[in-house]
Design an enzyme around this catalytic site. Sequence first.
Site, PDB file in Angstrom:
ATOM      1  N   LYS A 156       0.844  -1.201   0.000  1.00 52.16           N
ATOM      2  CA  LYS A 156       0.000   0.000   0.000  1.00 52.16           C
ATOM      3  C   LYS A 156       0.879   1.250   0.000  1.00 52.16           C
ATOM      4  O   LYS A 156       1.569   1.544   0.986  1.00 52.16           O
ATOM      5  CB  LYS A 156      -0.887   0.048   1.255  1.00 52.16           C
ATOM      6  CG  LYS A 156      -1.874   1.212   1.196  1.00 52.16           C
ATOM      7  CD  LYS A 156      -2.305   1.722   2.553  1.00 52.16           C
ATOM      8  CE  LYS A 156      -1.583   2.964   2.992  1.00 52.16           C
ATOM      9  NZ  LYS A 156      -1.805   4.181   2.198  1.00 52.16           N
TER      10      LYS A 156
ATOM     11  N   GLU B 112       9.490  16.794  14.655  1.00 51.24           N
ATOM     12  CA  GLU B 112       9.774  16.760  13.219  1.00 51.24           C
ATOM     13  C   GLU B 112       8.744  17.616  12.488  1.00 51.24           C
ATOM     14  O   GLU B 112       7.539  17.436  12.647  1.00 51.24           O
ATOM     15  CB  GLU B 112       9.703  15.324  12.699  1.00 51.24           C
ATOM     16  CG  GLU B 112      10.098  15.256  11.238  1.00 51.24           C
ATOM     17  CD  GLU B 112      10.077  13.846  10.705  1.00 51.24           C
ATOM     18  OE1 GLU B 112       9.094  13.134  10.946  1.00 51.24           O
ATOM     19  OE2 GLU B 112      11.051  13.460  10.026  1.00 51.24           O
TER      20      GLU B 112
ATOM     21  N   GLU C   3      10.577   2.446   9.927  1.00 50.18           N
ATOM     22  CA  GLU C   3      11.488   3.579   9.704  1.00 50.18           C
ATOM     23  C   GLU C   3      10.648   4.838   9.869  1.00 50.18           C
ATOM     24  O   GLU C   3       9.657   5.010   9.163  1.00 50.18           O
ATOM     25  CB  GLU C   3      12.090   3.538   8.295  1.00 50.18           C
ATOM     26  CG  GLU C   3      13.162   2.492   8.112  1.00 50.18           C
ATOM     27  CD  GLU C   3      14.372   2.677   9.013  1.00 50.18           C
ATOM     28  OE1 GLU C   3      14.575   3.789   9.548  1.00 50.18           O
ATOM     29  OE2 GLU C   3      15.093   1.692   9.220  1.00 50.18           O
TER      30      GLU C   3
ATOM     31  N   CYS D 273      13.294  12.485   5.813  1.00 47.43           N
ATOM     32  CA  CYS D 273      13.448  12.075   7.215  1.00 47.43           C
ATOM     33  C   CYS D 273      14.878  12.335   7.675  1.00 47.43           C
ATOM     34  O   CYS D 273      15.129  12.448   8.863  1.00 47.43           O
ATOM     35  CB  CYS D 273      13.085  10.610   7.374  1.00 47.43           C
ATOM     36  SG  CYS D 273      13.884   9.593   6.142  1.00 47.43           S
TER      37      CYS D 273
HETATM   38  P1  NDP Z   1       2.261   8.659   7.905  1.00 45.40           P
HETATM   39  O1  NDP Z   1       2.714   7.915   9.113  1.00 45.40           O
HETATM   40  O2  NDP Z   1       1.109   9.535   8.028  1.00 45.40           O
HETATM   41  O3  NDP Z   1       1.899   7.634   6.728  1.00 45.40           O
HETATM   42  C1  NDP Z   1       2.797   6.671   6.267  1.00 45.40           C
HETATM   43  C2  NDP Z   1       2.009   5.553   5.615  1.00 45.40           C
HETATM   44  O4  NDP Z   1       1.223   4.888   6.608  1.00 45.40           O
HETATM   45  C3  NDP Z   1       1.032   6.033   4.553  1.00 45.40           C
HETATM   46  O5  NDP Z   1       0.957   5.062   3.543  1.00 45.40           O
HETATM   47  C4  NDP Z   1      -0.269   6.102   5.332  1.00 45.40           C
HETATM   48  O6  NDP Z   1      -1.434   6.034   4.554  1.00 45.40           O
HETATM   49  C5  NDP Z   1      -0.135   4.877   6.209  1.00 45.40           C
HETATM   50  N1  NDP Z   1      -0.980   4.892   7.386  1.00 45.40           N
HETATM   51  C6  NDP Z   1      -1.539   5.961   8.019  1.00 45.40           C
HETATM   52  N2  NDP Z   1      -2.255   5.549   9.085  1.00 45.40           N
HETATM   53  C7  NDP Z   1      -2.170   4.198   9.133  1.00 45.40           C
HETATM   54  C8  NDP Z   1      -2.689   3.203   9.996  1.00 45.40           C
HETATM   55  N3  NDP Z   1      -3.456   3.518  11.040  1.00 45.40           N
HETATM   56  N4  NDP Z   1      -2.396   1.912   9.751  1.00 45.40           N
HETATM   57  C9  NDP Z   1      -1.602   1.572   8.708  1.00 45.40           C
HETATM   58  N5  NDP Z   1      -1.097   2.467   7.847  1.00 45.40           N
HETATM   59  C10 NDP Z   1      -1.353   3.771   8.060  1.00 45.40           C
HETATM   60  O7  NDP Z   1       3.543   9.419   7.340  1.00 45.40           O
HETATM   61  P2  NDP Z   1       3.619  10.343   6.028  1.00 45.40           P
HETATM   62  O8  NDP Z   1       3.138   9.636   4.829  1.00 45.40           O
HETATM   63  O9  NDP Z   1       3.044  11.651   6.387  1.00 45.40           O
HETATM   64  O10 NDP Z   1       5.191  10.429   5.830  1.00 45.40           O
HETATM   65  C11 NDP Z   1       5.957  11.327   6.481  1.00 45.40           C
HETATM   66  C12 NDP Z   1       6.710  10.646   7.604  1.00 45.40           C
HETATM   67  O11 NDP Z   1       7.530   9.602   7.081  1.00 45.40           O
HETATM   68  C13 NDP Z   1       7.668  11.586   8.280  1.00 45.40           C
HETATM   69  O12 NDP Z   1       7.501  11.498   9.665  1.00 45.40           O
HETATM   70  C14 NDP Z   1       9.050  11.084   7.876  1.00 45.40           C
HETATM   71  O13 NDP Z   1      10.066  11.327   8.768  1.00 45.40           O
HETATM   72  C15 NDP Z   1       8.815   9.645   7.680  1.00 45.40           C
HETATM   73  N6  NDP Z   1       9.822   9.082   6.786  1.00 45.40           N
HETATM   74  C16 NDP Z   1      10.799   8.286   7.341  1.00 45.40           C
HETATM   75  C17 NDP Z   1      11.808   7.763   6.582  1.00 45.40           C
HETATM   76  C18 NDP Z   1      12.791   6.842   7.206  1.00 45.40           C
HETATM   77  O14 NDP Z   1      13.321   6.003   6.518  1.00 45.40           O
HETATM   78  N7  NDP Z   1      13.075   6.950   8.494  1.00 45.40           N
HETATM   79  C19 NDP Z   1      11.913   8.038   5.152  1.00 45.40           C
HETATM   80  C20 NDP Z   1      10.837   8.869   4.652  1.00 45.40           C
HETATM   81  C21 NDP Z   1       9.837   9.359   5.473  1.00 45.40           C
HETATM   82  P3  NDP Z   1      -2.083   7.325   3.808  1.00 45.40           P
HETATM   83  O15 NDP Z   1      -1.204   8.482   4.051  1.00 45.40           O
HETATM   84  O16 NDP Z   1      -2.104   6.873   2.428  1.00 45.40           O
HETATM   85  O17 NDP Z   1      -3.436   7.489   4.368  1.00 45.40           O
END
Ligand code: NDP
Length: 478
Positions: free
Chosen positions: A171, A381, A248, A282
Amino acid sequence: MDFANRIGAELRAGATSRPNINPSDTTEVVGEFAQGTASDVADAVAAAREAFPAWSRTSPMERHGILMRAAAEVAARAEELATLLAREEGKTLADARGEVGRAAQILAFFAAEAVRLMGETGPSIRPGVTVEITREPVGVIGIITPWNFPIAIPAWKIAPALAYGNCVVFKPADLVPACAWALVDILIRAGLPAGVLNLVMGPGRSVGEAIVTTRGIDAVTFTGSVATGRGIAAACVASQPMKKVQLEMGGKNPLLVLDDADLDVAVRVALDGAFFQTGQRCTASSRLIVTEGIHDRFVAALTQAMAGLTVGHALDAATRIGPVADAGQLSTDLGYIEKGRAEGAQLVAGGEILNRPTQGHYLSPALFTEATNSMAIAREEIFGPVACVIRVRDYDEGLAVANDTDFGLSAGICTTSLKHATHFRRNAEAGMVMVNLPTAGVDPHVPFGGRKGSSYGPREQGSLAREFYTTVKTGYIG
Ligand code: NDP
């Protein structure tokens, strides 16, 4: 054209679809993408389970061939995919090209890893008995990815999953399904049997939660925010049977600039780390920790360099900083800029909404000075083009401030002192440490990940990726 989910051999339309909007020009729809449901996830899991016995027994050379063909197609279509990426996420075309190139490199790297996986044998402590340690695929992997690297992060999770003989239910972030769709299409056409790789698009709260809770998924790998990751880990442990989990998450990465730093290098490293890719990495350097002797010169040179950053449409060749990814993230960024002001930090550059010929989420990169490490802008962040400068007396105080955070992804230092560079590399509480280089930018063949609130579970990428995507068996032969 509507882009459908991929479940088993089927291209399945969603009950509804969602437009993918270009953040550089919100009047442009990149495509209409299916919205899946929990029942689509259940069908995808069933298809993956059915495919698993045969796929897990394929010759490693067959998996190598599929991943190499996919790598070659991603590389051959780099310009088209980079344009798609820039349109859906807002990364500049140059940065998008880099990300697509990286996806191709990752696919090629794991193609080779597929044929490199060996076990160990040795004598048991019981005379005449041999023990062998082998690795097997885990089973069906649930993959959940964020919006900021629409093709590289899916590639670095899907490629090792497939290389080591697992099936996948994937997903992508709902904000950026186009590159994910293209990558899955490329991999399936490269020769994956039906059901090995399934794509279910849709929101995290329905499709993501279903991946985490559905029986039949053996392991979940997630990249995203700390709050979501924490909930996913708890659900994986609570599920019956328990799911293996890899997270991550975020960062609040420090860049320590010492008095003896080469000023040009320090400014270049800070500019890249803090603001390139609109600060939506990130590994971005959002805390610039600067010693007294260089502080004022560094701030003056950095603000001057920031003034030269052109903010604009991601496809415009002159653009260095693209738009913020969506309206929600823009409002988060503006909220933190307000918070920084209210807490007493000085906004010395940027932080303003910009008007451009197209309607996009344009924000000028923002720099705060006189920040302290206890302010929200230094602890939480932001995930946008907002950085703060924290003034410190000396290296020791700088290191203490760098480590005073709930995160531990990447950390950097700019110095010409070997002593301090070496001490920092050894003592920074982060998974990745950079000397005179931006905190962002890790090669595709080495481990990626952090400590504390940034990561949970085994590392991603490089050969260490096998720790998550394989399970170890200890076998005795009498
Ligand atoms: P989110 O945590 O909001 O979402 C990440 C993914 O999880 C999306 O696909 C989202 O779906 C999904 N998701 C949301 N809620 C749920 C749930 N309850 N159960 C299962 N899946 C869920 O993060 P963002 O997309 O806003 O990404 C930004 C974040 O990612 C930042 O905090 C950043 O630091 C981190 N990041 C970390 C990296 C690393 O390697 N450490 C690299 C890149 C980013 P949807 O949004 O489609 O609804």
